[in-house]
Design a protein around this motif. Structure first.
Motif, short mmCIF file in Angstrom:
data_model
loop_
_atom_site.label_atom_id
_atom_site.label_comp_id
_atom_site.label_asym_id
_atom_site.label_seq_id
_atom_site.Cartn_x
_atom_site.Cartn_y
_atom_site.Cartn_z
N PRO A 190 7.64 -1.07 -2.77
CA PRO A 190 7.32 -0.31 -1.56
C PRO A 190 8.40 -0.47 -0.49
N ASP A 191 8.57 0.56 0.32
CA ASP A 191 9.60 0.55 1.35
C ASP A 191 9.43 -0.59 2.35
N PHE A 192 8.18 -0.95 2.68
CA PHE A 192 7.98 -1.95 3.74
C PHE A 192 8.46 -3.34 3.32
N VAL A 193 8.56 -3.59 2.02
CA VAL A 193 9.02 -4.90 1.56
C VAL A 193 10.46 -5.13 1.99
N LEU A 194 11.28 -4.10 1.94
CA LEU A 194 12.68 -4.22 2.35
C LEU A 194 12.89 -3.86 3.81
N GLY A 195 12.16 -2.84 4.29
CA GLY A 195 12.43 -2.33 5.62
C GLY A 195 11.53 -2.86 6.72
N GLY A 196 10.45 -3.57 6.35
CA GLY A 196 9.52 -4.06 7.36
C GLY A 196 8.62 -2.95 7.87
N GLY A 197 7.88 -3.25 8.92
CA GLY A 197 6.99 -2.27 9.53
C GLY A 197 5.69 -2.13 8.77
N GLY A 198 4.94 -1.10 9.15
CA GLY A 198 3.64 -0.85 8.54
C GLY A 198 3.78 -0.13 7.21
N ALA A 199 2.62 0.21 6.64
CA ALA A 199 2.64 0.86 5.34
C ALA A 199 1.37 1.65 5.13
N GLU A 200 1.44 2.63 4.27
CA GLU A 200 0.26 3.38 3.86
C GLU A 200 -0.49 2.58 2.80
N TRP A 201 -1.75 2.99 2.56
CA TRP A 201 -2.58 2.27 1.59
C TRP A 201 -1.91 2.20 0.22
N GLU A 202 -1.32 3.30 -0.21
CA GLU A 202 -0.69 3.33 -1.53
C GLU A 202 0.39 2.27 -1.65
N ASP A 203 1.18 2.11 -0.58
CA ASP A 203 2.25 1.12 -0.61
C ASP A 203 1.70 -0.30 -0.56
#
Length: 243
Positions: A190-203
């Motif tokens: 998922p993008d948030f693992v590398l980029g930080g920030g929040g995430a959608e349920w799928e991520d």
């Protein structure tokens, strides 16, 4: 041996007719176990709850002996156990930490991260508020135990950007280009693992799938049935919350 420190309670196991063996995590001295006399009494049961912060005092004649432990409540998270989703999250993250860490070895980064996850669950009981923090905590635990995942570059092409998958065998990142034709065999990153920030349920669910694979393989291989049942309950509750 004598130790006095604030600690996060991780697990409680009945011992004898009235006592309990408690495992708790301190910042400077790592995981510490101790026997609490009367730990199953009406007065101590609300104190001896996973995720509670206590001031503990451990005493033992030798390092090898199980210490006696007395506790004073510093901060209670016990009310969260009346809500199914926060209760499942608290039980999982404290149980995982108790099962994974060796006693007496300090992990200050993990202690701080665990306190952060527990605080996030307390502040926002809905999983959207703490799901990413839980994934990051599990990634940190893997790294601290020597099983960290490698997101420096693509395992196939050597590219340092556009990582979107993880090899379930090596734990190394794979770019979109390097994954062509093999996507079904890889774990989503998922993008948030590398980029930080929040995430959608799928991520969030993809992140939990990612960490769950390596926790099961590398950290909990002998306790899969015991531990991962709790994780399965947590993920099922998250999916019901999403639906």
């Amino acid at each position: 041996m004598e130790l006095r420190a604030e600690a996060i309670i991780l697990s409680i196991r009945a011992h004898g007719e009235h006592g309990a063996i408690v495992r708790a995590m301190t910042e400077a001295h790592g995981l510490q176990a101790g026997y609490v006399r009367g730990g199953r009494s009406r007065g101590l049961r609300p104190v001896l709850q996973p995720a509670n912060m206590v001031l503990g005092q451990w005493r033992a004649r030798t390092q090898e002996q199980l210490a006696s432990l007395t506790v004073e409540l510093v901060h209670s998270r016990a009310p969260l156990f009346t809500e199914p989703l926060p209760a499942a999250a608290l039980s999982w993250v404290t149980g995982l930490t108790s099962a994974a860490l060796p006693e007496g070895q300090p992990y200050p980064r993990l202690h701080a991260a665990l306190d952060g996850v527990l605080g996030a669950i307390e502040a926002a009981p809905a999983a959207r508020g703490w799901g990413t923090a839980l994934v990051r905590y599990e990634l940190l635990l893997l790294a601290e135990l020597g099983f960290g995942l490698d997101f420096e570059q693509c395992a196939v092409t050597g590219a340092r950007d556009d990582l979107a998958f993880v090899s379930p065998k090596s734990g190394r990142g794979v770019s979109r280009g390097g994954a062509v034709g093999y996507e079904a065999r890889l774990l989503p990153l998922p993008d948030f693992v590398l980029g930080g920030g929040g995430a959608e349920w799928e991520d969030i669910l993809a992140g939990l799938q990612l960490t769950g694979h390596f926790l099961e393989r590398d950290v909990l291989p002998g306790r899969i049935g015991e531990m991962l049942a709790g994780r399965a309950r947590l993920i099922a509750r998250i999916k019901r919350a999403v639906a």
